[in-house]
Design a protein around this motif. Structure first.
Motif, mmCIF file in Angstrom:
data_model
loop_
_atom_site.group_PDB
_atom_site.id
_atom_site.type_symbol
_atom_site.label_atom_id
_atom_site.label_comp_id
_atom_site.label_asym_id
_atom_site.label_seq_id
_atom_site.Cartn_x
_atom_site.Cartn_y
_atom_site.Cartn_z
ATOM 1 N N ALA A 416 0.923 -1.098 -0.044
ATOM 2 C CA ALA A 416 0.027 0.045 0.075
ATOM 3 C C ALA A 416 0.917 1.228 0.045
ATOM 4 C CB ALA A 416 -1.157 -0.138 1.326
ATOM 5 N N HIS A 417 2.141 1.176 0.585
ATOM 6 C CA HIS A 417 3.010 2.388 0.612
ATOM 7 C C HIS A 417 3.903 2.372 -0.574
ATOM 8 C CE1 HIS A 417 1.013 2.148 4.859
ATOM 9 N NE2 HIS A 417 1.315 3.615 4.825
ATOM 10 N N SER A 418 3.976 1.631 -1.574
ATOM 11 C CA SER A 418 4.917 1.352 -2.551
ATOM 12 C C SER A 418 4.224 1.909 -3.752
ATOM 13 C CB SER A 418 5.600 0.018 -2.661
ATOM 14 O OG SER A 418 5.943 -0.480 -1.218
ATOM 15 N N ARG A 419 5.214 2.277 -4.810
ATOM 16 C CA ARG A 419 4.910 2.926 -6.050
ATOM 17 C C ARG A 419 4.823 1.598 -6.850
ATOM 18 N NH1 ARG A 419 4.757 7.927 -8.099
ATOM 19 N NH2 ARG A 419 3.882 6.893 -9.788
ATOM 20 N N VAL A 420 3.977 0.619 -6.786
ATOM 21 C CA VAL A 420 3.841 -0.477 -7.519
ATOM 22 C C VAL A 420 3.557 -0.512 -9.067
ATOM 23 C CG1 VAL A 420 3.799 -2.190 -5.395
ATOM 24 C CG2 VAL A 420 1.837 -1.351 -6.668
ATOM 25 N N ASP A 421 2.974 0.725 -9.295
ATOM 26 C CA ASP A 421 2.536 0.999 -10.544
ATOM 27 C C ASP A 421 3.666 1.149 -11.561
ATOM 28 O OD1 ASP A 421 2.747 3.473 -8.745
ATOM 29 O OD2 ASP A 421 2.457 4.520 -10.654
ATOM 30 N N LEU A 422 4.717 1.650 -10.850
ATOM 31 C CA LEU A 422 6.224 1.582 -11.615
ATOM 32 C C LEU A 422 6.971 0.433 -11.735
ATOM 33 C CD1 LEU A 422 7.246 5.068 -9.951
ATOM 34 C CD2 LEU A 422 6.101 4.716 -12.137
ATOM 35 N N ALA A 423 6.500 -0.696 -11.406
ATOM 36 C CA ALA A 423 7.129 -1.763 -11.275
ATOM 37 C C ALA A 423 6.560 -2.781 -12.266
ATOM 38 C CB ALA A 423 7.210 -2.694 -9.927
ATOM 39 N N ASP A 424 7.231 -3.746 -13.025
ATOM 40 C CA ASP A 424 6.622 -4.796 -13.767
ATOM 41 C C ASP A 424 6.260 -5.821 -12.927
ATOM 42 O OD1 ASP A 424 7.098 -3.560 -16.848
ATOM 43 O OD2 ASP A 424 9.146 -3.322 -15.513
ATOM 44 N N TYR A 425 6.848 -6.178 -11.870
ATOM 45 C CA TYR A 425 6.465 -7.222 -11.268
ATOM 46 C C TYR A 425 7.003 -7.033 -9.648
ATOM 47 C CZ TYR A 425 11.311 -8.827 -10.941
ATOM 48 O OH TYR A 425 12.936 -8.731 -10.752
ATOM 49 N N ILE A 426 6.465 -7.737 -8.834
ATOM 50 C CA ILE A 426 6.919 -7.592 -7.357
ATOM 51 C C ILE A 426 7.383 -8.894 -6.999
ATOM 52 C CG2 ILE A 426 5.771 -5.726 -6.794
ATOM 53 C CD1 ILE A 426 3.428 -7.408 -5.518
ATOM 54 N N GLY A 427 8.473 -9.021 -6.057
ATOM 55 C CA GLY A 427 8.887 -10.231 -5.313
ATOM 56 C C GLY A 427 8.394 -10.167 -3.953
ATOM 57 N N VAL A 428 7.487 -11.119 -3.603
ATOM 58 C CA VAL A 428 6.972 -10.935 -2.270
ATOM 59 C C VAL A 428 7.430 -12.118 -1.426
ATOM 60 C CG1 VAL A 428 4.529 -11.306 -1.270
ATOM 61 C CG2 VAL A 428 4.699 -10.508 -3.557
ATOM 62 N N GLY A 429 7.768 -11.781 -0.248
ATOM 63 C CA GLY A 429 8.479 -12.854 0.962
ATOM 64 C C GLY A 429 9.326 -12.010 1.801
ATOM 65 N N PRO A 430 9.954 -12.879 2.507
ATOM 66 C CA PRO A 430 10.419 -14.193 2.177
ATOM 67 C C PRO A 430 9.259 -15.351 2.621
ATOM 68 C CG PRO A 430 11.562 -13.495 4.288
ATOM 69 C CD PRO A 430 10.742 -12.441 3.692
ATOM 70 N N VAL A 431 8.756 -16.031 1.953
ATOM 71 C CA VAL A 431 7.864 -17.055 2.208
ATOM 72 C C VAL A 431 7.948 -17.731 3.379
ATOM 73 C CG1 VAL A 431 6.137 -18.773 1.210
ATOM 74 C CG2 VAL A 431 7.202 -17.006 -0.096
ATOM 75 N N ALA A 442 11.081 -11.317 8.532
ATOM 76 C CA ALA A 442 10.338 -12.647 9.129
ATOM 77 C C ALA A 442 9.536 -13.329 7.981
ATOM 78 C CB ALA A 442 9.607 -12.042 10.031
ATOM 79 N N PRO A 443 9.495 -14.785 7.796
ATOM 80 C CA PRO A 443 8.511 -15.515 6.872
ATOM 81 C C PRO A 443 7.070 -14.942 6.891
ATOM 82 C CG PRO A 443 10.110 -16.888 8.072
ATOM 83 C CD PRO A 443 10.134 -15.650 8.844
ATOM 84 N N ILE A 444 6.481 -14.849 5.906
ATOM 85 C CA ILE A 444 5.001 -14.723 5.912
ATOM 86 C C ILE A 444 4.177 -15.766 5.359
ATOM 87 C CG2 ILE A 444 5.469 -12.179 5.080
ATOM 88 C CD1 ILE A 444 4.835 -12.998 2.237
ATOM 89 N N GLY A 445 4.812 -16.903 4.954
ATOM 90 C CA GLY A 445 4.131 -17.969 4.658
ATOM 91 C C GLY A 445 3.202 -18.079 3.089
ATOM 92 N N PRO A 446 2.763 -19.093 2.624
ATOM 93 C CA PRO A 446 1.824 -18.989 1.708
ATOM 94 C C PRO A 446 0.748 -17.966 1.756
ATOM 95 C CG PRO A 446 2.607 -21.258 2.085
ATOM 96 C CD PRO A 446 2.779 -20.481 3.119
ATOM 97 N N ALA A 447 0.381 -17.779 2.993
ATOM 98 C CA ALA A 447 -0.853 -17.049 3.487
ATOM 99 C C ALA A 447 -0.388 -15.461 3.029
ATOM 100 C CB ALA A 447 -1.266 -17.073 4.752
ATOM 101 N N GLY A 448 0.890 -15.266 3.260
ATOM 102 C CA GLY A 448 1.295 -13.824 2.884
ATOM 103 C C GLY A 448 1.187 -13.563 1.410
ATOM 104 N N ILE A 449 1.302 -14.658 0.484
ATOM 105 C CA ILE A 449 1.429 -14.266 -0.708
ATOM 106 C C ILE A 449 0.098 -14.031 -1.164
ATOM 107 C CG2 ILE A 449 1.480 -15.638 -3.023
ATOM 108 C CD1 ILE A 449 4.231 -14.861 -2.093
ATOM 109 N N GLN A 450 -0.790 -14.858 -0.725
ATOM 110 C CA GLN A 450 -2.447 -14.632 -1.081
ATOM 111 C C GLN A 450 -2.937 -13.453 -0.567
ATOM 112 O OE1 GLN A 450 -4.685 -18.156 0.210
ATOM 113 N NE2 GLN A 450 -6.607 -16.988 0.015
ATOM 114 N N ALA A 451 -2.393 -12.882 0.539
ATOM 115 C CA ALA A 451 -2.788 -11.695 0.997
ATOM 116 C C ALA A 451 -2.457 -10.626 0.241
ATOM 117 C CB ALA A 451 -2.204 -11.308 2.501
#
Length: 506
Positions: A416-431, A442-451
């Protein structure tokens, strides 16, 4: 790169079987760039000329049944003599007659380079898909083909633009095994492995009849010249396409200076002048290339540096060997992350990065640089990846407007606080927990990806951190387009087998 200089030194003879509307403009344009044009229209003449030619242009703009036979014989003769052939399938999207001629030349002979607008190229790919699926290309393309190829509206020799000309060029290159150029406001070029989009050009170019047809001749001259460079065919065509588009920009600027406005008549004259004045230095400084990003390239995203091989007697050699094996096995993207204890610096890092980049180019895999913007600029890499604590993405996008940019995200709040509109992709994690990155959160688990996926259902996501073959299916089921891995590959006993296992998980 000295492709223009090589062309002018070679002065390649380009035989032009082209349409009646553009012969004079094509001849003058080829002379201006440094080639030697010869206009011909009978097979007896071609038997005398082709043995001395460096390239043959076949343009079907004013085709008729008799010329179609001549063109077929000419291409067959050029194939016997190993003379490169450029095909311009003018208006092949307008009807079956033209499309059949273009398809016959593509399927029954060796075409070196195919150049057309989006409508022309899309119609050929759709027809090929229909044939491959048991359909009749004389009828409408099959539903499967229509879904796989972007829809492009066409009217005679004109067509509307397409958002991803590079993707269409790659589809065509793979369908026909031919180097393909798709022209429009943004041009695309692909050999089926490597793909680029060229952002150069002028909006005045479509207002002068014959610019596209002349491009076919110019591309023939470039691929026919004897520049000594790796992958000469693709690179010389890319350089020629960029030079041609840049000449359009130069012509528009000259018109503004000389006449205070840009109009078609003066633009045509200044365009010929620009081709004459153009140098390799102009192209090197003015080129605006963009590697099109496809979210499928995130599927198996390998990250490493020499620090991941510190237990080896020769970390550089070990890293290069592992990277090449992974590329051969089918990784879809590579990121050089040369940082941390024991990593290379200065000239050693530069030389290592050059070797890795060369490997990625060989296998047609995007080369991404992690958090080293100066080195990324020096090497002109395909893209960069940054974290939340690196250079601001606003500055990175301004610095690299046409490159792939990836941004690390840890949570929906960070999203929400990042200019993701300027990115082609995002790397989410660590899972999961990881030992490969000492600064991991800290790990976010698969649920973090889904969130994060629930916050944005469209943005391409690659999962980061602690990824293994067994947990990949779960991660992808929670919304990731792909997985990025380090130790799962660098520490594998059989890199090839591990990469293939990752690739088989959808």
């Amino acid at each position: 790169m000295t492709y223009i200089a090589a062309l002018r030194a070679t002065n390649p003879l380009v035989i032009c079987l082209t349409n009646d509307v553009v012969k004079n403009f094509t001849a003058n344009g080829l002379l201006a760039i440094g080639a030697s044009p010869a206009m011909s229209s009978c097979i007896e003449d071609l038997r005398d000329l082709l043995p001395y030619a460096q390239a043959l242009l076949v343009n079907i703009g004013t085709i008729n049944p008799e010329l179609a036979i001549t063109y077929k014989k000419a291409v067959a003769l050029a194939n016997e003599l190993n003379v490169p052939v450029v095909l311009d399938p003018v208006a092949c999207s307008a009807g079956v007659f033209r499309r059949d001629i273009a398809l016959d030349l593509l399927l029954q002979h060796k075409i070196t380079l195919l150049r057309g607008n989006a409508g022309e190229i899309a119609s050929l790919v759709q027809a090929k898909y229909a044939l491959d699926n048991g359909g009749n290309h004389k009828e409408a393309a099959s539903e499967t083909a229509a879904n796989e190829v972007a829809t492009v509206n066409s009217k005679g020799v004109d067509s509307s633009s397409i958002a991803t000309p590079g993707t269409l060029a790659a589809q065509c290159a793979q369908a026909f095994d031919v180097l393909t150029v798709v022209t429009g406001p943004i041009d695309g070029i692909s050999d089926g492995i490597t793909t680029e989009e060229i952002v150069n050009g002028s909006s005045m170019m479509p207002l002068v009849v014959g610019t596209g047809c002349l491009l076919g001749g110019v591309l023939a001259a470039f691929i026919g010249s004897k520049a000594s460079a790796p992958n000469h065919l693709y690179n010389s065509a890319l350089w020629g396409l960029t030079a041609f588009s840049l000449a359009g920009e130069m012509a528009a600027k000259a018109c503004e200076t000389l006449y205070q406005r840009v109009e078609p008549g003066s633009f045509q004259t200044e365009f010929i002048n620009a081709l004459y004045r153009l140098t390799d230095e102009d192209v090197n400084k003015g080129k605006r290339w963009k590697r099109p990003f496809n979210r499928e390239e995130l599927s198996v995203y390998f990250i490493c540096g020499t620090q991941d091989f510190k237990e080896s007697d020769n970390p550089v050699r070990a890293a290069l060997d592992c990277i090449e094996i992974a590329l051969q096995a089918g990784i879809t993207m590579f990121q050089l992350r040369e940082k941390g204890a024991g990593s290379l610096e200065g000239e050693a890092k530069l030389e290592f990065a050059k070797q890795v980049q060369a490997l990625c180019k060989t296998y047609g895999v995007p080369f991404i640089m992690n958090d080293d913007m100066d080195l990324a600029e020096t090497l002109d890499v395909d893209g960069v990846h940054i974290g939340q604590d690196d250079d601001p993405i606003e500055a990175v996008r301004q610095r690299f407007p046409n490159k792939i940019i990836g941004l690390s995200i840890h949570s929906p709040e960070e999203y929400a606080h990042s200019r993701v509109d300027l990115a082609d992709y995002i790397g989410v994690g660590p899972v999961y927990g990881t030992q490969s990155k000492g600064d991991a959160k800290a790990p976010i688990g698969p649920a973090g990806i889904q969130a994060v996926r629930e916050v944005d259902g469209q943005i391409p996501i690659v999962a980061i951190g602690g990824i293994t073959v067994p947990n990949t299916a779960t991660i992808r089921a929670h919304g990731a387009d792909g997985v990025s891995v380090i130790s799962a590959i660098t520490k594998a006993n059989n890199v090839t087998e591990v990469v293939k296992q990752f690739k088989n998980i959808k």
